[in-house]
Design an enzyme around this catalytic site. Structure first.
Site, PDB file in Angstrom:
ATOM      1  N   ARG A  13       2.218  -2.925  16.835  1.00 19.27           N
ATOM      2  CA  ARG A  13       1.229  -2.125  16.113  1.00 19.27           C
ATOM      3  C   ARG A  13      -0.187  -2.480  16.566  1.00 19.27           C
ATOM      4  NH1 ARG A  13       1.971  -2.024   9.791  1.00 19.27           N
ATOM      5  NH2 ARG A  13       1.049  -4.084   9.922  1.00 19.27           N
ATOM      6  N   GLU A  71      -1.275   7.497   0.750  1.00 18.24           N
ATOM      7  CA  GLU A  71      -0.929   6.094   0.503  1.00 18.24           C
ATOM      8  C   GLU A  71      -1.985   5.425  -0.358  1.00 18.24           C
ATOM      9  OE1 GLU A  71      -1.123   3.439   3.921  1.00 18.24           O
ATOM     10  OE2 GLU A  71      -2.212   4.941   5.043  1.00 18.24           O
ATOM     11  N   LYS A  81      -4.484  -0.195  12.144  1.00 18.71           N
ATOM     12  CA  LYS A  81      -5.128  -1.136  11.225  1.00 18.71           C
ATOM     13  C   LYS A  81      -6.528  -1.485  11.740  1.00 18.71           C
ATOM     14  CE  LYS A  81      -2.534  -4.044   8.232  1.00 18.71           C
ATOM     15  NZ  LYS A  81      -1.976  -3.210   7.167  1.00 18.71           N
TER      16      LYS A  81
HETATM   17  C1  LIG Z   1      -1.184  -2.857   6.185  1.00 18.19           C
HETATM   18  C2  LIG Z   1      -1.154  -1.559   5.501  1.00 18.19           C
HETATM   19  C3  LIG Z   1       0.026  -1.040   4.942  1.00 18.19           C
HETATM   20  C4  LIG Z   1       1.317  -1.811   4.884  1.00 18.19           C
HETATM   21  O1  LIG Z   1       1.838  -2.159   6.128  1.00 18.19           O
HETATM   22  P1  LIG Z   1       2.904  -3.332   6.246  1.00 18.19           P
HETATM   23  O2  LIG Z   1       3.166  -3.429   7.702  1.00 18.19           O
HETATM   24  O3  LIG Z   1       4.078  -2.939   5.456  1.00 18.19           O
HETATM   25  O4  LIG Z   1       2.234  -4.553   5.691  1.00 18.19           O
HETATM   26  C5  LIG Z   1      -0.019   0.242   4.397  1.00 18.19           C
HETATM   27  N1  LIG Z   1      -1.167   0.948   4.364  1.00 18.19           N
HETATM   28  C6  LIG Z   1      -2.319   0.476   4.871  1.00 18.19           C
HETATM   29  C7  LIG Z   1      -3.532   1.314   4.809  1.00 18.19           C
HETATM   30  C8  LIG Z   1      -2.354  -0.797   5.431  1.00 18.19           C
HETATM   31  O5  LIG Z   1      -3.499  -1.278   5.914  1.00 18.19           O
END
Ligand SMILES: *Cc1c(COP(=O)(O)O)cnc(C)c1O
Length: 361
Positions: free
Chosen positions: A109, A244, A208
């Site tokens: 990622r 989300e 991210k």
């Molecule tokens: C990190 C994150 C998640 C969750 O991702 P994981 O890999 O399951 O920890 C979901 N939404 C956002 C906006 C995030 O930054």
């Protein structure tokens, strides 16, 4: 200098308590393991790795005492937000073994995000190696079984100086760690946000990027001031579909069907999300990844969220324009079953047939 002193004095106080035979006692006294939340407890070491000017790859990194880093005032990250974050956990199982959960997924990622942000990124091997080293160097900070985990926060930053709006000439990867609690303090109470949008098609919602979070602080603090735990974002294109939370993905349960919005660029592809989709399908649920109108959430039997920090957490309520709907969160929910299975695999209580676990003792 201040940082080095602080680091030194922490070791000094350890020496005072570590006299004689009670090293175990020292480890237990290190931290109030029962009082851990999701806040920063500085640990001993962090990992640093650089990609210098003119190079296209990261060279060998190293552990260094946890502390401040020096940055050029004209660094790409400070001026233009060229940076990515990651998050994963090292946990101790009842067998006292230490496990990472799918760390190569975080590496992939980060690589995907780095492409989008015009940055070089560590190889999967470099990334996973750095996480193992960071966890092991801070081993005494990994909470006892059942008390929480060591949260590891990798960062990829444009640290070289640049004045014009362009990629930085130099990059730093670092990983630090903090013990965190189990984060299971009741269900989520969402305020549906119909004014601020977290992502747009073509934007960076699917990676991210460090630039994705602070623009939401205003909406989050408004919701928190009214007693909500988080905001639920709607899609920026139509304002009709759920996307989300601040840092968690959402799932909706109706009968035997579990639905979640698709990761097509505006939703962060969570590793917990991906794992829960797989677990739910072995458990016999029908999984659908598709656009989910807000009304569908409102009419759902149950809803839950996933993320590394929260694992799987039930949604207790959703409030939209003053109307509040509540969901069942007690024993016997689908989310509870999924939570047990996921955390069972993460702690070694359930056999890992998927190759998701990396043991690092
Ligand atoms: C990190 C994150 C998640 C969750 O991702 P994981 O890999 O399951 O920890 C979901 N939404 C956002 C906006 C995030 O930054």
């Amino acid at each position: 200098m201040l940082v080095l002193l602080r680091h030194y004095s922490r070791h000094e106080s350890d020496v005072q308590t570590a006299n004689g035979a009670s090293i175990k006692a020292e480890e237990n006294d290190l931290c109030n393991w029962d009082g851990l939340g999701f806040s920063l407890t500085p640990t001993d070491y962090m990992y640093l790795m650089k990609c210098s000017k003119g190079e296209s790859a990261f060279s060998q990194g190293h552990l260094t005492p946890y502390g401040n880093i020096e940055l050029s005032p004209s660094s790409g990250v400070l001026n233009y937000g060229q940076g990515l974050l990651e998050g994963l956990k090292a946990s101790r199982g009842d067998d006292n073994r230490i496990r990472l959960f799918r760390p190569e997924q975080n590496a992939l990622r980060m690589q995907m995000g780095a492409k989008r942000m015009c940055m070089p990124s560590p190889t999967t091997e470099q990334f996973v190696g750095s996480i193992k080293q960071t966890a092991l160097a801070n081993k005494r900070w990994i909470p006892p079984p059942g008390k929480g985990s060591l949260y590891i926060r990798p960062l990829l930053l444009g640290t070289g100086p640049i004045l014009g709006v362009a990629p930085s000439p130099e990059y730093t990867f670092l990983a630090y760690a903090s013990p965190v609690g189990n984060y299971f303090k009741g269900p989520l109470n969402f305020a549906v946000e119909d004014n601020v949008y977290r992502a747009i098609p073509g934007g960076t919602g699917g990676i991210k990027s460090i630039t994705n979070y602070s623009p939401n602080y205003k909406a989050i603090s408004r919701a928190k001031a009214k007693g909500f735990t988080d905001v639920l974002f709607l899609d920026g294109a139509t304002g009709k579909n759920i996307e989300e939370g601040t840092a968690c993905n959402i799932f909706v349960v109706k009968g035997n069907t579990i639905s979640t919005p698709p990761t097509k660029g505006t939703i962060l592809p969570g590793i917990t999300r991906k794992s829960i989709i797989e677990i739910a399908s072995w458990l016999g649920y029908q999984i659908e990844e598709r656009a989910i109108p807000l009304e569908e959430l409102i009419n759902a039997d149950e809803a839950f969220c996933t993320g590394t920090a929260i694992t799987v957490k039930p949604v207790g309520s959703v409030t939209y324009q003053g109307q509040r709907v509540e969901y069942k969160t007690a024993e016997g929910t689908v989310s509870e079953k999924l939570y047990r299975t996921l955390t069972g695999i993460q702690t070694g209580r359930i056999e890992d047939n998927m190759g998701w676990i990396v043991e690092i003792n």
